[in-house]
Design a protein around this motif. Structure first.
Motif, short mmCIF file in Angstrom:
data_model
loop_
_atom_site.label_atom_id
_atom_site.label_comp_id
_atom_site.label_asym_id
_atom_site.label_seq_id
_atom_site.Cartn_x
_atom_site.Cartn_y
_atom_site.Cartn_z
N LEU A 12 0.83 -1.88 -0.18
CA LEU A 12 0.03 -0.11 -0.03
C LEU A 12 0.57 1.65 0.01
O LEU A 12 0.76 2.15 -0.72
N GLN A 13 1.77 1.25 0.65
CA GLN A 13 2.83 2.50 0.57
C GLN A 13 3.24 2.73 -0.61
O GLN A 13 3.72 3.74 -0.82
N ILE A 14 3.76 1.87 -1.08
CA ILE A 14 4.59 1.55 -2.32
C ILE A 14 3.46 1.98 -3.32
O ILE A 14 3.69 2.96 -4.13
N LEU A 15 2.33 1.88 -3.63
CA LEU A 15 1.48 1.98 -4.65
C LEU A 15 0.79 3.52 -4.13
O LEU A 15 0.43 4.24 -5.03
N TYR A 16 0.61 3.91 -2.78
CA TYR A 16 0.51 5.27 -2.10
C TYR A 16 2.10 6.43 -3.08
O TYR A 16 1.74 7.26 -4.24
N GLN A 17 2.54 6.04 -3.19
CA GLN A 17 3.50 7.07 -3.59
C GLN A 17 4.25 6.34 -5.09
O GLN A 17 4.19 8.35 -5.77
N GLU A 18 4.19 5.73 -5.67
CA GLU A 18 4.13 5.61 -7.60
C GLU A 18 2.82 7.13 -7.73
O GLU A 18 2.39 7.64 -8.84
N GLU A 31 13.29 -2.15 -3.33
CA GLU A 31 14.73 -1.91 -2.46
C GLU A 31 13.80 -1.86 -1.12
O GLU A 31 14.02 -2.28 -0.10
N PHE A 32 12.97 -1.38 -1.41
CA PHE A 32 11.44 -0.12 0.12
C PHE A 32 11.30 -1.34 0.57
O PHE A 32 10.81 -2.44 1.40
N LEU A 33 10.73 -2.37 -0.83
CA LEU A 33 10.10 -4.03 -0.04
C LEU A 33 10.62 -4.74 0.43
O LEU A 33 10.09 -4.94 1.66
N ARG A 34 11.70 -4.99 -0.43
CA ARG A 34 12.76 -5.73 0.95
C ARG A 34 13.32 -5.06 2.01
O ARG A 34 13.30 -6.29 3.39
N ALA A 35 13.65 -4.03 2.25
CA ALA A 35 14.33 -4.05 3.70
C ALA A 35 13.26 -3.56 4.57
O ALA A 35 13.10 -3.79 5.69
N ASP A 81 -7.20 5.69 0.09
CA ASP A 81 -8.70 4.97 -0.55
C ASP A 81 -8.50 4.51 -1.45
O ASP A 81 -8.82 3.23 -1.70
N ARG A 82 -7.98 5.33 -2.37
CA ARG A 82 -8.26 4.88 -3.63
C ARG A 82 -6.75 3.60 -4.06
O ARG A 82 -7.20 2.55 -4.60
N ASN A 83 -5.81 3.64 -3.26
CA ASN A 83 -5.06 3.06 -3.84
C ASN A 83 -5.22 1.20 -2.55
O ASN A 83 -4.63 0.36 -3.09
N LEU A 84 -5.55 1.35 -1.97
CA LEU A 84 -6.14 0.63 -0.76
C LEU A 84 -7.70 -0.27 -1.38
O LEU A 84 -7.41 -1.47 -1.99
N LEU A 85 -8.38 0.43 -2.12
CA LEU A 85 -9.05 -0.25 -3.09
C LEU A 85 -9.03 -0.92 -4.44
O LEU A 85 -9.00 -2.11 -4.92
N ARG A 86 -7.74 -0.06 -5.14
CA ARG A 86 -6.42 -1.40 -6.32
C ARG A 86 -6.17 -2.25 -5.45
O ARG A 86 -6.59 -3.37 -6.47
#
Length: 141
Positions: A12-18, A31-35, A81-86
Motif C-alpha cells: 500500500l505504501q508503495i502504491l501510494y508513493q507511485e 528496495e523498499f519492499l525488501r528493507a 483509499d484509492r490505492n487500498l481499493l486497487r
C-alpha cells in the motif's frame, strides 16, 4: 501484525508513493519492499506478487472501481483509499486470496491509514465488486 498483513501494508505504501509520484524509479519500490519486510523472502515474494499484479491490472481495476463508486471518480477519492481499493480489488478479482479475507485486510488498512469514513467506504465498494463477480458466476473464494 500478521505477516501477510505487513506485506500488504508495505505494498500500500508503495502504491501510494507511485500514485503521487508516477515518475519514481520502480527499482526503488523493490528496495523498499525488501528493507521493510526485513529480507523475509516469502513475504517479499508475496509483496511483489501483489504489487506487480496491481500494477499490471490497474486499468481494469480502475474501470471496476469507477463502475461501482456511485458519485465518486477515482481522482476525487483520497489517495490512500484509492490505492487500498486497487490492492483489495486485485486480490478479489485476480488472486487466490479468499475474497472476504481481502476485504477484511483492506478495511483494517483503511482503519490504520485512511480517514474517518475510509473503512466503510472501502468495505462497501469492495463488497459491490465481490457481489458483481458472484452474480456473474465467477465466485471467488
Amino acid at each position: 501484525m500478521a505477516r501477510r498483513s505487513r506485506a500488504r501494508e508495505v505494498v500500500l505504501q508503495i502504491l501510494y508513493q507511485e500514485d503521487l509520484n508516477p515518475d519514481a524509479d520502480p527499482r526503488l519500490a523493490d528496495e523498499f519492499l525488501r528493507a521493510r519486510l526485513k529480507h523475509d523472502e516469502n513475504l517479499i515474494q508475496f509483496g511483489r506478487y501483489l504489487l506487480i499484479g496491481t500494477r499490471e491490472h490497474r486499468k481494469k481495476i480502475d474501470m471496476q472501481l469507477e463502475r461501482f463508486a456511485d458519485n465518486w471518480s477515482l481522482r476525487r477519492m483520497a489517495a490512500t483509499d484509492r490505492n487500498l481499493l486497487r490492492l483489495g480489488a486485485f486480490e478479489i478479482i485476480y488472486s487466490d486470496t479468499p475474497a472476504r479475507v481481502a476485504i477484511n485486510e483492506a478495511v483494517e488498512l483503511a482503519k490504520r491509514f485512511g480517514g474517518k469514513h475510509s473503512p466503510q467506504f472501502v468495505n462497501g465498494l469492495l463488497d459491490r465488486i465481490l457481489k458483481s463477480i458472484q452474480a456473474e458466476g465467477a465466485d471467488p473464494a
